[in-house]
Motif scaffolding. Structure first.
Motif, mmCIF file in Angstrom:
data_model
loop_
_atom_site.group_PDB
_atom_site.id
_atom_site.type_symbol
_atom_site.label_atom_id
_atom_site.label_comp_id
_atom_site.label_asym_id
_atom_site.label_seq_id
_atom_site.Cartn_x
_atom_site.Cartn_y
_atom_site.Cartn_z
ATOM 1 N N ILE A 1 40.616 37.606 30.468
ATOM 2 C CA ILE A 1 41.942 38.059 30.057
ATOM 3 C C ILE A 1 42.704 38.320 31.347
ATOM 4 O O ILE A 1 42.209 39.025 32.231
ATOM 5 N N ASP A 2 43.896 37.763 31.461
ATOM 6 C CA ASP A 2 44.703 37.937 32.668
ATOM 7 C C ASP A 2 45.518 39.218 32.540
ATOM 8 O O ASP A 2 46.474 39.286 31.787
ATOM 9 N N TYR A 3 45.125 40.233 33.307
ATOM 10 C CA TYR A 3 45.846 41.505 33.320
ATOM 11 C C TYR A 3 46.809 41.597 34.495
ATOM 12 O O TYR A 3 47.426 42.642 34.698
ATOM 13 N N SER A 4 46.947 40.530 35.267
ATOM 14 C CA SER A 4 47.812 40.592 36.444
ATOM 15 C C SER A 4 49.259 40.845 36.033
ATOM 16 O O SER A 4 49.684 40.492 34.927
ATOM 17 N N LYS A 5 49.990 41.455 36.927
ATOM 18 C CA LYS A 5 51.373 41.846 36.640
ATOM 19 C C LYS A 5 52.235 40.641 36.252
ATOM 20 O O LYS A 5 53.000 40.694 35.303
ATOM 21 N N ASN A 6 52.095 39.556 36.988
ATOM 22 C CA ASN A 6 52.949 38.398 36.731
ATOM 23 C C ASN A 6 52.260 37.298 35.926
ATOM 24 O O ASN A 6 52.816 36.217 35.755
ATOM 25 N N GLY A 7 51.048 37.547 35.442
ATOM 26 C CA GLY A 7 50.356 36.577 34.599
ATOM 27 C C GLY A 7 49.934 35.320 35.336
ATOM 28 O O GLY A 7 49.904 34.242 34.745
ATOM 29 N N SER A 8 49.587 35.445 36.615
ATOM 30 C CA SER A 8 49.303 34.268 37.424
ATOM 31 C C SER A 8 47.826 34.038 37.728
ATOM 32 O O SER A 8 47.489 33.107 38.459
ATOM 33 N N LYS A 9 46.950 34.843 37.187
ATOM 34 C CA LYS A 9 45.525 34.693 37.483
ATOM 35 C C LYS A 9 45.024 33.360 36.914
ATOM 36 O O LYS A 9 45.317 33.014 35.771
ATOM 37 N N ARG A 10 44.251 32.621 37.712
ATOM 38 C CA ARG A 10 43.797 31.304 37.296
ATOM 39 C C ARG A 10 42.288 31.194 37.150
ATOM 40 O O ARG A 10 41.789 30.272 36.512
ATOM 41 N N TYR A 11 41.556 32.106 37.786
ATOM 42 C CA TYR A 11 40.107 31.978 37.823
ATOM 43 C C TYR A 11 39.430 33.227 37.266
ATOM 44 O O TYR A 11 39.939 34.336 37.381
ATOM 45 N N CYS A 12 38.238 33.015 36.718
ATOM 46 C CA CYS A 12 37.452 34.119 36.172
ATOM 47 C C CYS A 12 36.845 34.938 37.308
ATOM 48 O O CYS A 12 36.973 34.585 38.475
ATOM 49 N N ASP A 13 36.169 35.996 36.931
ATOM 50 C CA ASP A 13 35.511 36.864 37.909
ATOM 51 C C ASP A 13 33.996 36.678 37.904
ATOM 52 O O ASP A 13 33.280 37.416 38.571
ATOM 53 N N THR A 14 33.500 35.707 37.153
ATOM 54 C CA THR A 14 32.053 35.607 36.978
ATOM 55 C C THR A 14 31.353 34.750 38.023
ATOM 56 O O THR A 14 30.206 34.995 38.339
ATOM 57 N N GLY A 15 32.019 33.739 38.566
ATOM 58 C CA GLY A 15 31.317 32.811 39.442
ATOM 59 C C GLY A 15 31.952 32.610 40.800
ATOM 60 O O GLY A 15 31.760 31.557 41.401
ATOM 61 N N ASN A 16 32.752 33.576 41.274
ATOM 62 C CA ASN A 16 33.418 33.437 42.562
ATOM 63 C C ASN A 16 34.266 32.169 42.597
ATOM 64 O O ASN A 16 34.393 31.492 43.615
ATOM 65 N N CYS A 17 34.833 31.827 41.467
ATOM 66 C CA CYS A 17 35.517 30.552 41.291
ATOM 67 C C CYS A 17 36.749 30.400 42.181
ATOM 68 O O CYS A 17 36.978 29.323 42.732
ATOM 69 N N GLY A 18 37.549 31.431 42.313
ATOM 70 C CA GLY A 18 38.744 31.342 43.138
ATOM 71 C C GLY A 18 38.400 30.988 44.573
ATOM 72 O O GLY A 18 38.985 30.066 45.162
ATOM 73 N N ASN A 19 37.437 31.683 45.134
ATOM 74 C CA ASN A 19 37.013 31.394 46.510
ATOM 75 C C ASN A 19 36.421 29.991 46.622
ATOM 76 O O ASN A 19 36.713 29.254 47.558
ATOM 77 N N ARG A 20 35.600 29.618 45.657
ATOM 78 C CA ARG A 20 34.959 28.303 45.677
ATOM 79 C C ARG A 20 36.002 27.187 45.629
ATOM 80 O O ARG A 20 35.930 26.214 46.382
ATOM 81 N N MET A 21 37.023 27.329 44.774
ATOM 82 C CA MET A 21 38.059 26.303 44.659
ATOM 83 C C MET A 21 38.925 26.257 45.918
ATOM 84 O O MET A 21 39.345 25.180 46.349
ATOM 85 N N ASN A 22 39.176 27.417 46.520
ATOM 86 C CA ASN A 22 39.937 27.439 47.781
ATOM 87 C C ASN A 22 39.170 26.747 48.902
ATOM 88 O O ASN A 22 39.747 25.998 49.695
ATOM 89 N N VAL A 23 37.865 26.973 48.984
ATOM 90 C CA VAL A 23 37.036 26.313 49.991
ATOM 91 C C VAL A 23 37.036 24.802 49.753
ATOM 92 O O VAL A 23 37.186 24.011 50.699
ATOM 93 N N ASN A 24 36.901 24.393 48.501
ATOM 94 C CA ASN A 24 36.925 22.957 48.179
ATOM 95 C C ASN A 24 38.254 22.325 48.593
ATOM 96 O O ASN A 24 38.276 21.232 49.167
ATOM 97 N N ALA A 25 39.360 23.002 48.293
ATOM 98 C CA ALA A 25 40.685 22.476 48.662
ATOM 99 C C ALA A 25 40.820 22.389 50.180
ATOM 100 O O ALA A 25 41.360 21.396 50.706
#
Length: 186
Positions: free
Chosen positions: A152-176
Motif C-alpha cells: 500500500i503506497d502511503y507516500s505523501k504524493n503517491g509515488s512509491k513504486r517498489y515494495c519493501d520485501t525484496g530491496n527492489c528499489g535498490n536492486r532496480m536502481n543498480v540494474n539501471a
C-alpha cells in the motif's frame, strides 16, 4: 495517505500475508507453511480472539491468501464485490471495541470466529476505507521486473513504486546504473 490505526494495521497484515505466497516471493518460496511460520506472522501482527495454533489453522490462513491477493489484481470497482463477499462470508457485524493497547476501533468478526475469517473480515473492512476514500490507486504491485509482491503506497504524493520485501528499489536502481554504464562503454 492517512487511515485510522486499525485500518493501517489490517492493511499491513494483509500485505505481509499476501507476500508469503510463492508467486509474490522473489525466490518463489512459500513463507507460510508451518505453525512456526504462522507464529512469526502473529508476532508481527497480533490479533485478538481465539487460536487453535494447529496445522488446520495454518492451512485455513493459507487458503485465504488468494482472495486477499485478488484485491491487488483489480481496480476500485472490481474490489467492491470481492470485499462484499468477504464481509458476507465472515458474517461481519461491525462493533466498536476498546482493549489493551488500542483505542476505539472496529471489530467486525467475533473473537470466537476462526482466525482466517477474522483476517478476511478485517482486511475487507480496511479495503472498505480505501474504496470509500477513493484511494484505490495506492493498492499496488511492485514495479520491479522480477517481483510481484504487493504493498500500500502511503507516500505523501503517491509515488512509491517498489515494495519493501525484496530491496527492489535498490536492486532496480543498480540494474539501471549498470545498463547506463554498459551503454556508455559500448
Amino acid at each position: 495517505m492517512l487511515f485510522a490505526r486499525d485500518t493501517t494495521l489490517a492493511l499491513a497484515a494483509a500485505v505481509d500475508l499476501v507476500n508469503t505466497m510463492p508467486e509474490t516471493d522473489v525466490d518463489g518460496a512459500d513463507r507460510l507453511e508451518t505453525r512456526e511460520d504462522l507464529q512469526r506472522f502473529l508476532a508481527v501482527h497480533p490479533y485478538t480472539g481465539s487460536f487453535t495454533h494447529d496445522q488446520r489453522e495454518v492451512d485455513a490462513v493459507r487458503g485465504i491468501r488468494p482472495r486477499l491477493r485478488a484485491l491487488w489484481l483489480t481496480d476500485r470497482a472490481g474490489a467492491v464485490p470481492l470485499v462484499n463477499a468477504m464481509l458476507r462470508d465472515g458474517h461481519a457485524l461491525p462493533q466498536l471495541v476498546i482493549h489493551e493497547g488500542y483505542d476505539w476501533h472496529i471489530h467486525a468478526a467475533g473473537d470466537e470466529a476462526p482466525f482466517a475469517t477474522r483476517i478476511l473480515v478485517e482486511t475487507a473492512m480496511a479495503f472498505v476505507d480505501i474504496i470509500r476514500s477513493d484511494a484505490y490507486e495506492r493498492v499496488r504491485e511492485c514495479s520491479a521486473d522480477d517481483c510481484l509482491s504487493v504493498y500500500i503506497d502511503y507516500s505523501k504524493n503517491g509515488s512509491k513504486r517498489y515494495c519493501d520485501t525484496g530491496n527492489c528499489g535498490n536492486r532496480m536502481n543498480v540494474n539501471a546504473y549498470r545498463r547506463r554504464k554498459a551503454a556508455e562503454s559500448a
